[in-house]
Scaffold this active site. Structure first.
Site, PDB file in Angstrom:
ATOM      1  N   HIS A   1      76.558   4.436  19.049  1.00 21.55           N
ATOM      2  CA  HIS A   1      77.421   5.064  20.071  1.00 21.55           C
ATOM      3  C   HIS A   1      78.673   5.640  19.410  1.00 21.55           C
ATOM      4  CE1 HIS A   1      75.460   2.033  23.005  1.00 21.55           C
ATOM      5  NE2 HIS A   1      74.985   3.221  23.305  1.00 21.55           N
TER       6      HIS A   1
ATOM      7  N   LYS B   1      69.438  -1.315  35.020  1.00 19.69           N
ATOM      8  CA  LYS B   1      69.004  -2.160  33.901  1.00 19.69           C
ATOM      9  C   LYS B   1      69.566  -3.583  33.969  1.00 19.69           C
ATOM     10  CE  LYS B   1      68.579   1.682  30.658  1.00 19.69           C
ATOM     11  NZ  LYS B   1      69.145   2.296  29.457  1.00 19.69           N
TER      12      LYS B   1
ATOM     13  N   ARG C   1      67.920   9.828  19.622  1.00 19.98           N
ATOM     14  CA  ARG C   1      67.395   9.101  18.460  1.00 19.98           C
ATOM     15  C   ARG C   1      65.991   9.533  18.104  1.00 19.98           C
ATOM     16  NH1 ARG C   1      68.975   3.670  21.229  1.00 19.98           N
ATOM     17  NH2 ARG C   1      68.565   5.150  22.877  1.00 19.98           N
TER      18      ARG C   1
ATOM     19  N   SER D   1      71.293  -0.797  21.906  1.00 19.69           N
ATOM     20  CA  SER D   1      71.998  -1.958  22.467  1.00 19.69           C
ATOM     21  C   SER D   1      71.026  -3.116  22.637  1.00 19.69           C
ATOM     22  CB  SER D   1      72.617  -1.604  23.820  1.00 19.69           C
ATOM     23  OG  SER D   1      73.616  -0.637  23.649  1.00 19.69           O
TER      24      SER D   1
HETATM   25  P1  ADP Z   1      71.823   4.713  28.868  1.00 20.07           P
HETATM   26  O1  ADP Z   1      71.454   3.464  29.607  1.00 20.07           O
HETATM   27  O2  ADP Z   1      72.525   5.722  29.729  1.00 20.07           O
HETATM   28  O3  ADP Z   1      70.744   5.320  28.030  1.00 20.07           O
HETATM   29  P2  ADP Z   1      72.991   3.719  26.395  1.00 20.07           P
HETATM   30  O4  ADP Z   1      74.227   2.912  26.271  1.00 20.07           O
HETATM   31  O5  ADP Z   1      71.707   3.067  26.000  1.00 20.07           O
HETATM   32  O6  ADP Z   1      72.987   4.212  27.896  1.00 20.07           O
HETATM   33  O7  ADP Z   1      73.126   5.050  25.561  1.00 20.07           O
HETATM   34  C1  ADP Z   1      74.141   6.002  25.821  1.00 20.07           C
HETATM   35  C2  ADP Z   1      73.859   7.257  25.017  1.00 20.07           C
HETATM   36  O8  ADP Z   1      74.013   6.972  23.622  1.00 20.07           O
HETATM   37  C3  ADP Z   1      72.423   7.795  25.163  1.00 20.07           C
HETATM   38  O9  ADP Z   1      72.468   9.210  25.134  1.00 20.07           O
HETATM   39  C4  ADP Z   1      71.720   7.275  23.948  1.00 20.07           C
HETATM   40  O10 ADP Z   1      70.627   8.111  23.573  1.00 20.07           O
HETATM   41  C5  ADP Z   1      72.830   7.332  22.921  1.00 20.07           C
HETATM   42  N1  ADP Z   1      72.611   6.389  21.827  1.00 20.07           N
HETATM   43  C6  ADP Z   1      72.350   5.067  21.904  1.00 20.07           C
HETATM   44  N2  ADP Z   1      72.177   4.531  20.674  1.00 20.07           N
HETATM   45  C7  ADP Z   1      72.323   5.560  19.784  1.00 20.07           C
HETATM   46  C8  ADP Z   1      72.237   5.664  18.358  1.00 20.07           C
HETATM   47  N3  ADP Z   1      71.911   4.619  17.596  1.00 20.07           N
HETATM   48  N4  ADP Z   1      72.465   6.868  17.810  1.00 20.07           N
HETATM   49  C9  ADP Z   1      72.737   7.945  18.591  1.00 20.07           C
HETATM   50  N5  ADP Z   1      72.824   7.916  19.929  1.00 20.07           N
HETATM   51  C10 ADP Z   1      72.611   6.744  20.528  1.00 20.07           C
END
Ligand code: ADP
Length: 163
Positions: free
Chosen positions: A18, A42, A93, A131
């Site tokens: 993030h 979720k 990703r 996450s």
């Molecule tokens: P959501 O539940 O909305 O997907 P996340 O917290 O899982 O929320 O992810 C928020 C954003 O960050 C999403 O666009 C996700 O693809 C991106 N993201 C999560 N992990 C990574 C990572 N390791 N590298 C790049 N982007 C990421």
């Protein structure tokens, strides 16, 4: 022209993946608003307040003066419009992210044509990071060092081992 980008997500918890996306956004937008999704389907492990507080701590530790954080619920495009953001920031990703993101972006575009979504590709070293991986490793007592920002590592590790 002042551009505001909104970076929405569950951030359950915030990871270095993030962070990577956030830093790219900081270099492009005058202001970046991190939007922590409140009513996530979720059922997050960390409460909304915990997730917001951890991101506040990262912003302070990394001196990201152009970044703000708040929680939101309801439609993302409505939230973006309410803070004057014309851009939604997301990270990609893998192909699996793409399919989901493509669908959401198309729906958001339909709901509000003035707001568009921009994407940053994950760094190769973070392309495996999510996450949920952090939650699983932490819950089993494994080291999450290097997976989450140092300023919140201890809080996350303690919380996950005590859940
Ligand atoms: P959501 O539940 O909305 O997907 P996340 O917290 O899982 O929320 O992810 C928020 C954003 O960050 C999403 O666009 C996700 O693809 C991106 N993201 C999560 N992990 C990574 C990572 N390791 N590298 C790049 N982007 C990421």
């Amino acid at each position: 022209m002042s551009h505001i980008g909104v970076y929405p997500g569950s951030f359950d918890p915030f990871t270095v993946g993030h962070m990577d996306v956030l830093l790219h956004a900081v270099s492009l937008f005058e202001t970046v608003q991190v939007g922590v999704l409140r009513n996530s389907a979720k059922s997050p492990v960390f409460t909304t307040e915990e997730r917001v507080t951890m991101i506040e701590r990262v912003i302070e530790a990394e001196k990201l003066s152009s970044v703000r954080v708040a929680s939101f619920d309801g439609l993302l495009v409505d939230y973006a419009a309410s803070i004057g953001a014309k851009y939604i920031i997301r990270g990609l990703r893998a192909i699996t992210d793409f399919e989901y993101e493509f669908q959401i972006a198309a729906l958001n575009r339909r709901l509000n044509r003035d707001i568009c979504t921009v994407y940053f590709m994950a760094s190769p070293e973070h392309s495996f990071l999510s996450s949920s991986a952090v939650r699983e490793i932490g819950a089993m007592g494994g080291s999450i060092e290097g997976l989450v920002p140092p300023s919140i590592e201890k809080t996350i590790a303690e919380r996950l081992t005590n859940q």
